[in-house]
Design an enzyme around this catalytic site. Structure first.
Site, PDB file in Angstrom:
ATOM      1  N   LYS A   1       2.334  12.542   5.466  1.00 59.97           N
ATOM      2  CA  LYS A   1       2.312  11.872   4.165  1.00 59.97           C
ATOM      3  C   LYS A   1       3.351  12.502   3.260  1.00 59.97           C
ATOM      4  O   LYS A   1       3.342  13.712   3.029  1.00 59.97           O
ATOM      5  CB  LYS A   1       0.921  11.957   3.535  1.00 59.97           C
TER       6      LYS A   1
ATOM      7  N   HIS B   1      -4.654  15.093   3.308  1.00 59.56           N
ATOM      8  CA  HIS B   1      -4.038  14.078   4.159  1.00 59.56           C
ATOM      9  C   HIS B   1      -3.249  14.737   5.284  1.00 59.56           C
ATOM     10  O   HIS B   1      -2.978  15.942   5.263  1.00 59.56           O
ATOM     11  CB  HIS B   1      -3.116  13.168   3.343  1.00 59.56           C
TER      12      HIS B   1
ATOM     13  N   GLY C   1      -1.761   8.523  -3.824  1.00 66.08           N
ATOM     14  CA  GLY C   1      -1.988   7.462  -4.796  1.00 66.08           C
ATOM     15  C   GLY C   1      -3.460   7.292  -5.103  1.00 66.08           C
ATOM     16  O   GLY C   1      -3.845   6.972  -6.238  1.00 66.08           O
TER      17      GLY C   1
ATOM     18  N   GLY D   1       0.805  -1.209   0.000  1.00 65.24           N
ATOM     19  CA  GLY D   1       0.000   0.000   0.000  1.00 65.24           C
ATOM     20  C   GLY D   1       0.837   1.257   0.000  1.00 65.24           C
ATOM     21  O   GLY D   1       0.315   2.355   0.152  1.00 65.24           O
TER      22      GLY D   1
END
Length: 233
Positions: free
Chosen positions: A135, A131, A141, A71
């Site tokens: 991050k 976010h 993504g 991920g």
């Protein structure tokens, strides 16, 4: 099931907690990419590391014959290389830009909406993603996946973080402390706007989805996505 965690930051710790709740065990925790990892006890590896470490982590697990769930975002310029490497090892690999079950449903809603909007050129399209400040990559993504699906269904050719040309989708990437992840797609015209939005309330949804994917992929061979896990799309 015995799990190797590749990356032991906040997501790694959330995955560990959920895996243990679901009666799995963590047999390896990798936080230093220079260490000599021992995958001999692992049934599956889950990679939530950093962009610069992801490819190395994935290949090491594949070398050991361990299926990999990844991920980590920000490394997808090397995705085809990883797929080829996995196939050369007769291995197992699943990448998702987002493991949240709700987000993967959101992907399907986005696909359908972009199909419906493809014939209405009076609308312009933009994506906002928010976010947490930790991050490292921007856009997310997930935002890229959303944009690529819109591009596949419409006359848009690209996405951009800058001022968009007429054939580009603008992605507004914001970083705000404490926000797990928010994505909103808006179609604007002079007379109205249409929006769809997904808001994550915690990291638990991402972690749960990753563990479910790991449970699903064990003992399988090949290249997969969350669509395979959820049997959607």
């Amino acid at each position: 099931m015995k799990i190797a965690l590749l990356g032991y930051g906040r997501m790694g710790k959330s995955i560990e907690a959920i895996a243990i709740e679901r009666n799995h065990s963590i047999v390896l925790k990798v936080s230093n990419t220079d260490s000599n990892e021992d995958f001999s006890d692992a049934d599956v590896a889950i990679d939530f590391s950093i962009p610069t470490a992801a490819v190395s982590n994935i290949k090491k697990a594949l070398d050991a014959g361990v299926p990999v769930i990844s991920g980590t975002t920000g490394w997808l310029d090397q995705y085809d290389d990883v797929v080829d490497y996995c196939n050369s090892k007769n291995g197992t690999f699943l990448y998702a830009s987002n493991f949240s079950l709700g987000v993967n449903i959101f992907f399907e809603i986005n696909k359908r909406l972009s199909e419906l909007m493809s014939g209405f050129n009076e609308y312009t399209t933009e994506i906002e993603e928010i976010h947490h400040t930790q991050k490292l990559d921007a856009p997310s993504g997930t935002a890229i996946t959303l944009a690529e699906e819109i591009i596949a269904q419409t006359n848009y050719k690209n996405w951009t973080l800058e001022d968009p040309k007429s054939n580009e989708i603008h992605i507004d990437a914001k970083r705000i402390e404490g926000v797990p992840g928010t994505h909103e797609i808006t179609y604007n015209s002079e007379i109205d706007s249409i929006s769809i939005k997904h808001t994550a309330h915690s990291r638990q949804g991402f972690a749960m989805g990753a563990v479910i994917a790991a449970e699903w992929i064990k003992d399988k061979k090949g290249i997969f996505t969350m669509k395979d896990v959820l049997n959607i799309g």
